[in-house]
Design a protein around this motif. Sequence first.
Motif, PDB file in Angstrom:
ATOM      1  N   VAL A   8      -4.211  -4.666  -8.132  1.00  0.00           N
ATOM      2  CA  VAL A   8      -4.456  -5.732  -7.371  1.00  0.00           C
ATOM      3  C   VAL A   8      -5.372  -6.626  -8.027  1.00  0.00           C
ATOM      4  O   VAL A   8      -5.457  -7.819  -7.685  1.00  0.00           O
ATOM      5  CB  VAL A   8      -4.392  -5.636  -5.785  1.00  0.00           C
ATOM      6  CG1 VAL A   8      -3.418  -4.899  -5.182  1.00  0.00           C
ATOM      7  CG2 VAL A   8      -6.211  -5.126  -5.794  1.00  0.00           C
ATOM      8  N   ASP A   9      -6.391  -6.150  -8.857  1.00  0.00           N
ATOM      9  CA  ASP A   9      -7.311  -7.006  -9.360  1.00  0.00           C
ATOM     10  C   ASP A   9      -6.932  -8.033 -10.455  1.00  0.00           C
ATOM     11  O   ASP A   9      -5.558  -7.960 -11.047  1.00  0.00           O
ATOM     12  CB  ASP A   9      -8.293  -5.849 -10.289  1.00  0.00           C
ATOM     13  CG  ASP A   9      -9.162  -5.082  -9.429  1.00  0.00           C
ATOM     14  OD1 ASP A   9      -9.272  -5.329  -8.233  1.00  0.00           O
ATOM     15  OD2 ASP A   9      -9.305  -3.787  -9.880  1.00  0.00           O
ATOM     16  N   GLY A  32      -0.943 -10.741  -6.143  1.00  0.00           N
ATOM     17  CA  GLY A  32      -0.211 -11.078  -5.139  1.00  0.00           C
ATOM     18  C   GLY A  32       0.360  -9.674  -4.387  1.00  0.00           C
ATOM     19  O   GLY A  32       0.665  -9.863  -2.972  1.00  0.00           O
ATOM     20  N   ALA A  33       0.214  -8.602  -4.894  1.00  0.00           N
ATOM     21  CA  ALA A  33       0.397  -7.197  -4.249  1.00  0.00           C
ATOM     22  C   ALA A  33       2.022  -7.089  -4.027  1.00  0.00           C
ATOM     23  O   ALA A  33       2.520  -6.386  -3.213  1.00  0.00           O
ATOM     24  CB  ALA A  33      -0.325  -6.766  -3.148  1.00  0.00           C
ATOM     25  N   PRO A  44      -4.454  -2.167   3.519  1.00  0.00           N
ATOM     26  CA  PRO A  44      -4.914  -3.246   3.932  1.00  0.00           C
ATOM     27  C   PRO A  44      -6.675  -3.114   4.304  1.00  0.00           C
ATOM     28  O   PRO A  44      -6.955  -2.138   4.804  1.00  0.00           O
ATOM     29  CB  PRO A  44      -4.314  -3.636   5.127  1.00  0.00           C
ATOM     30  CG  PRO A  44      -2.811  -2.880   5.139  1.00  0.00           C
ATOM     31  CD  PRO A  44      -3.133  -1.684   4.354  1.00  0.00           C
ATOM     32  N   HIS A  45      -7.097  -4.017   3.763  1.00  0.00           N
ATOM     33  CA  HIS A  45      -8.431  -4.199   4.017  1.00  0.00           C
ATOM     34  C   HIS A  45      -9.359  -3.065   3.534  1.00  0.00           C
ATOM     35  O   HIS A  45     -10.482  -2.693   4.270  1.00  0.00           O
ATOM     36  CB  HIS A  45      -8.952  -4.523   5.438  1.00  0.00           C
ATOM     37  CG  HIS A  45      -7.972  -5.655   6.058  1.00  0.00           C
ATOM     38  ND1 HIS A  45      -8.153  -7.073   5.630  1.00  0.00           N
ATOM     39  CD2 HIS A  45      -6.987  -5.191   6.825  1.00  0.00           C
ATOM     40  CE1 HIS A  45      -7.201  -7.622   6.129  1.00  0.00           C
ATOM     41  NE2 HIS A  45      -6.405  -6.740   6.940  1.00  0.00           N
ATOM     42  N   ALA A  46      -9.013  -2.158   2.846  1.00  0.00           N
ATOM     43  CA  ALA A  46      -9.575  -0.994   2.372  1.00  0.00           C
ATOM     44  C   ALA A  46     -10.526  -0.885   1.073  1.00  0.00           C
ATOM     45  O   ALA A  46     -11.276  -0.171   0.799  1.00  0.00           O
ATOM     46  CB  ALA A  46      -8.605  -0.026   2.092  1.00  0.00           C
ATOM     47  N   ASP A  52      -7.534  -6.298   0.599  1.00  0.00           N
ATOM     48  CA  ASP A  52      -6.450  -5.421   0.373  1.00  0.00           C
ATOM     49  C   ASP A  52      -6.456  -4.796  -1.129  1.00  0.00           C
ATOM     50  O   ASP A  52      -6.589  -5.448  -2.016  1.00  0.00           O
ATOM     51  CB  ASP A  52      -5.184  -6.106   0.525  1.00  0.00           C
ATOM     52  CG  ASP A  52      -4.906  -6.527   1.934  1.00  0.00           C
ATOM     53  OD1 ASP A  52      -5.635  -6.301   2.749  1.00  0.00           O
ATOM     54  OD2 ASP A  52      -4.046  -7.327   2.012  1.00  0.00           O
ATOM     55  N   ILE A  53      -6.318  -3.583  -1.100  1.00  0.00           N
ATOM     56  CA  ILE A  53      -5.954  -2.745  -2.553  1.00  0.00           C
ATOM     57  C   ILE A  53      -4.885  -1.885  -2.374  1.00  0.00           C
ATOM     58  O   ILE A  53      -4.178  -1.648  -1.303  1.00  0.00           O
ATOM     59  CB  ILE A  53      -7.397  -1.911  -2.622  1.00  0.00           C
ATOM     60  CG1 ILE A  53      -7.639  -0.838  -1.572  1.00  0.00           C
ATOM     61  CG2 ILE A  53      -8.601  -2.871  -2.678  1.00  0.00           C
ATOM     62  CD1 ILE A  53      -8.798   0.081  -2.109  1.00  0.00           C
ATOM     63  N   SER A  54      -4.671  -1.210  -3.560  1.00  0.00           N
ATOM     64  CA  SER A  54      -3.436  -0.198  -3.506  1.00  0.00           C
ATOM     65  C   SER A  54      -3.865   1.241  -3.257  1.00  0.00           C
ATOM     66  O   SER A  54      -5.129   1.365  -3.696  1.00  0.00           O
ATOM     67  CB  SER A  54      -2.763  -0.386  -5.029  1.00  0.00           C
ATOM     68  OG  SER A  54      -1.703   0.602  -5.064  1.00  0.00           O
TER      69      SER A  54
END
Length: 99
Positions: A8-9, A32-33, A44-46, A52-54
């Motif tokens: 997502v970076d 944009g994931a 979400p929110h991790a 948000d990350i994967s």
Amino acid sequence: MKVVAISVDPVETNHLHAQRMHYTFPVLSDAGAATIRRYDLLHPHAGPNQEDISRPAEFYVDQNGVVRWVNLTDNIAVRARPEQALTAIDSARHGGIWP
């Protein structure tokens, strides 16, 4: 067979990280994931700033787009060991699953 990473970076962050780590495969940006959501990997929110990350995951996808092996975790420190991945590929190829 091709190895590709998706994050997502932003593109610039992925490029710098790939250079630092001496990766020999592309690291794609999914800012944009969309792809991450498609594979139900969004955490979400991790991220460190609640972004948000994967979720960490490794996939082997055949030439027809069929997912043949998945390693999925919620822990960013846990990844498949190279020998696990190679065993999965070898098994799929010799089991007649992959061409």
